[in-house]
Design a protein around this motif. Structure first.
Motif, short mmCIF file in Angstrom:
data_model
loop_
_atom_site.label_atom_id
_atom_site.label_comp_id
_atom_site.label_asym_id
_atom_site.label_seq_id
_atom_site.Cartn_x
_atom_site.Cartn_y
_atom_site.Cartn_z
N GLU A 1 6.56 1.03 -8.32
CA GLU A 1 6.33 -0.20 -9.07
C GLU A 1 7.47 -1.19 -8.87
O GLU A 1 7.26 -2.40 -8.77
N ALA A 2 8.69 -0.68 -8.80
CA ALA A 2 9.84 -1.57 -8.55
C ALA A 2 9.72 -2.22 -7.18
O ALA A 2 10.01 -3.41 -7.02
N ALA A 3 9.27 -1.45 -6.19
CA ALA A 3 9.08 -2.00 -4.85
C ALA A 3 7.98 -3.06 -4.85
O ALA A 3 8.09 -4.11 -4.19
N TYR A 4 6.91 -2.81 -5.59
CA TYR A 4 5.81 -3.78 -5.67
C TYR A 4 6.29 -5.09 -6.27
O TYR A 4 5.95 -6.19 -5.78
N THR A 5 7.10 -5.01 -7.30
CA THR A 5 7.65 -6.22 -7.93
C THR A 5 8.53 -6.99 -6.95
O THR A 5 8.46 -8.22 -6.87
N ARG A 6 9.35 -6.28 -6.18
CA ARG A 6 10.23 -6.95 -5.21
C ARG A 6 9.45 -7.66 -4.11
O ARG A 6 9.86 -8.72 -3.64
N HIS A 7 8.36 -7.04 -3.67
CA HIS A 7 7.66 -7.54 -2.51
C HIS A 7 6.42 -8.37 -2.83
O HIS A 7 5.69 -8.77 -1.93
N HIS A 8 6.20 -8.65 -4.12
CA HIS A 8 5.01 -9.41 -4.50
C HIS A 8 5.41 -10.55 -5.40
O HIS A 8 5.91 -10.34 -6.51
N THR A 9 5.19 -11.78 -4.95
CA THR A 9 5.50 -12.96 -5.74
C THR A 9 4.41 -13.16 -6.80
O THR A 9 3.22 -13.18 -6.45
N ARG A 10 4.81 -13.31 -8.03
CA ARG A 10 3.84 -13.49 -9.11
C ARG A 10 2.93 -14.69 -8.83
O ARG A 10 3.36 -15.74 -8.39
N GLY A 11 1.65 -14.47 -9.09
CA GLY A 11 0.68 -15.56 -8.94
C GLY A 11 0.06 -15.65 -7.56
O GLY A 11 -0.88 -16.41 -7.37
N THR A 12 0.57 -14.89 -6.57
CA THR A 12 -0.02 -14.95 -5.24
C THR A 12 -1.22 -14.02 -5.16
O THR A 12 -1.37 -13.09 -5.95
N ARG B 1 -2.67 -7.67 0.16
CA ARG B 1 -2.65 -8.52 1.35
C ARG B 1 -1.66 -9.68 1.23
O ARG B 1 -1.61 -10.54 2.09
N HIS B 2 -0.87 -9.71 0.14
CA HIS B 2 0.08 -10.80 -0.06
C HIS B 2 1.18 -10.76 1.00
O HIS B 2 1.40 -9.75 1.66
N ASP B 3 1.88 -11.88 1.14
CA ASP B 3 3.04 -11.91 2.01
C ASP B 3 4.07 -10.93 1.44
O ASP B 3 4.48 -11.07 0.29
N GLY B 4 4.43 -9.93 2.19
CA GLY B 4 5.28 -8.85 1.70
C GLY B 4 4.53 -7.54 1.55
O GLY B 4 5.15 -6.50 1.24
N ALA B 5 3.22 -7.55 1.76
CA ALA B 5 2.42 -6.33 1.59
C ALA B 5 2.81 -5.25 2.58
O ALA B 5 2.82 -4.06 2.23
N ILE B 6 3.14 -5.63 3.81
CA ILE B 6 3.49 -4.62 4.81
C ILE B 6 4.82 -3.96 4.44
O ILE B 6 4.96 -2.72 4.52
N ALA B 7 5.80 -4.75 4.01
CA ALA B 7 7.08 -4.17 3.59
C ALA B 7 6.89 -3.27 2.39
O ALA B 7 7.49 -2.18 2.31
N PHE B 8 6.06 -3.69 1.44
CA PHE B 8 5.79 -2.84 0.27
C PHE B 8 5.12 -1.54 0.69
O PHE B 8 5.49 -0.45 0.24
N GLN B 9 4.10 -1.63 1.54
CA GLN B 9 3.38 -0.45 2.00
C GLN B 9 4.32 0.55 2.65
O GLN B 9 4.23 1.76 2.42
N THR B 10 5.24 0.05 3.46
CA THR B 10 6.21 0.91 4.14
C THR B 10 7.13 1.60 3.13
O THR B 10 7.36 2.82 3.21
N GLU B 11 7.64 0.83 2.18
CA GLU B 11 8.56 1.39 1.20
C GLU B 11 7.85 2.37 0.25
O GLU B 11 8.38 3.45 -0.06
N ALA B 12 6.66 2.02 -0.19
CA ALA B 12 5.92 2.91 -1.09
C ALA B 12 5.58 4.22 -0.41
O ALA B 12 5.67 5.30 -1.02
N SER B 13 5.21 4.16 0.86
CA SER B 13 4.88 5.39 1.59
C SER B 13 6.10 6.29 1.72
O SER B 13 6.01 7.51 1.53
N ALA B 14 7.23 5.70 2.05
CA ALA B 14 8.46 6.49 2.18
C ALA B 14 8.82 7.15 0.86
O ALA B 14 9.24 8.32 0.82
N ARG B 15 8.65 6.41 -0.23
CA ARG B 15 8.99 6.98 -1.54
C ARG B 15 8.03 8.10 -1.92
O ARG B 15 8.45 9.11 -2.50
#
Length: 373
Positions: free
Chosen positions: A360-371, A327-341
């Motif tokens: 995992e690379a997409a998750y790292t890009r779209h998820h700020t550490r600590g959020t 649910r972090h900021d960027g979760a929707i973009a990650f969900q879209t990219e992960a599904s496509a992959r």
């Protein structure tokens, strides 16, 4: 004194709009207000930026992966401010599964759980008879009947997460999307089920898959698809999601009603929102208008269950056990990219390691550490 007027946005399916529109026509005037509901398609509901919608609407029907984005853009009012902290707290034991808690982020709730759903099993009873209960039984059925995975849009990632939840207890590992061993096992299970039936329906969203089952098309079972009570009256049968070694695995869906910061909250609006979440509305009005309620009392009501051919009793255990999405900021973009992959990898029969590394690379890009996730 003029009647307060509000503009709301929901999604374009009877489950998403009929109860709200009926409530606006029948009940809102008794609360002394006017509400006009617009609709957008399922794909817009799943991915449209909340900040943009909040500039144009007072009330927004959304799902829980949007809350981090909404908080980051400061575009919604917390429900503690809208209806009061005591009223929100009273919903905690009343809401089924994690329906209410899914909207809690940063210490506050950003929507009221109007509607509850999770990925469940849907099947054609004439072809399946007794539905499979485990993933091993789903694989066995797929050897003789057309079994299709739900992989369109964000649903490839959601199906993957549901399978992971059935294989491994304890949620996501720290700073990763999935444990590598569990992820590989889930991907390989999906690969075995990416046969002709899945490939033929790769672009069909849950509504289209359920329509296909309802119409008697060449499909016997979808092991994980968001449950829509509406199709329980059109020949589709529902059951709990398949079990893995740790039990039922399913990812929460459903919708909440949020209030934008542009909205002037009045006593009249507050009364209407509290009514929508009342046991009266949830067990009578909403089911009578093709809605799918979020209160446990409605899911346990025998009359509601019988009116919808046992949909609620057949899938309730899945909803109670459902897991949350990121649910972090960027979760929707990650969900879209992960599904496509995932879709790309499954269709091309790529090895699990390659696909999971990309996710995992997409998750790292779209998820700020600590959020929060």
């Amino acid at each position: 004194m003029s009647t307060p007027a509000y503009r709301g946005l929901t999604w374009d399916h009877p489950r998403g709009y009929r109860a709200l529109e009926a409530a606006a026509a029948i009940v809102a005037p008794t609360h002394g207000l006017s509400i006009a509901w617009d609709r957008h398609p399922l794909e817009g509901f799943e991915s449209h930026p909340i900040a943009d919608l909040a500039q144009r609407y007072d009330l927004i029907v959304l799902d829980h992966p949007h809350v981090g984005e909404a908080v980051a853009h400061d575009c919604l009012l917390p429900m503690e401010q809208v209806i009061g902290a005591d009223a929100v707290a009273a919903l905690e034991p009343a809401a089924i599964g994690p329906s209410l808690v899914s909207y809690r982020y940063g210490g506050q709730h950003w929507a009221l759980p109007l509607d509850a759903a999770s990925q469940v099993m849907a099947y054609a009873p004439a072809r399946v008879g007794t539905p499979p209960q485990t993933w091993e039984e789903v694989n066995a059925l797929a050897s003789r009947e057309p079994v299709a995975l739900s992989l369109s849009g964000p649903h490839a990632a959601l199906t993957f997460q549901s399978i992971v939840a059935s294989l491994h207890a304890g949620g996501r590992p720290e700073e990763r999307f999935v444990d590598p061993h569990t992820g590989r096992e889930a991907y390989e299970l999906m690969a075995r089920l990416t046969g002709d039936a899945t490939r033929a329906r790769i672009d069909q969203n849950p509504i289209a898959l359920l329509e296909a089952l309802s119409n008697g098309e060449d499909i016997a079972l979808v092991p994980l698809v968001y449950g829509y009570v509406n199709y329980a009256r059109t020949g589709v049968a529902f059951a709990d999601a398949p079990r893995g070694p740790v039990g039922i695995g399913s990812i929460l869906g459903g919708t909440g009603v949020a209030v934008s910061r542009r909205c002037a909250v009045t006593d009249e609006l507050r009364a209407h929102l509290l009514w929508l979440m009342s046991e009266e509305a949830q067990t009578a009005f909403i089911p009578a208008h093709e809605g799918q309620p979020a209160l446990r009392a409605a899911w346990a009501d025998r009359q509601v269950d019988a009116a919808w051919n046992g949909f609620y009793s057949s899938t309730r255990a899945t909803l109670e056990a459902a897991s949350l999405r990121p649910r972090h900021d960027g979760a929707i973009a990650f969900q879209t990219e992960a599904s496509a992959r995932l879709r790309e990898g499954l269709l091309a029969q790529e090895p699990a390691a390659t696909v999971l590394a990309g996710i995992e690379a997409a998750y790292t890009r779209h998820h700020t550490r600590g959020t929060e996730t």
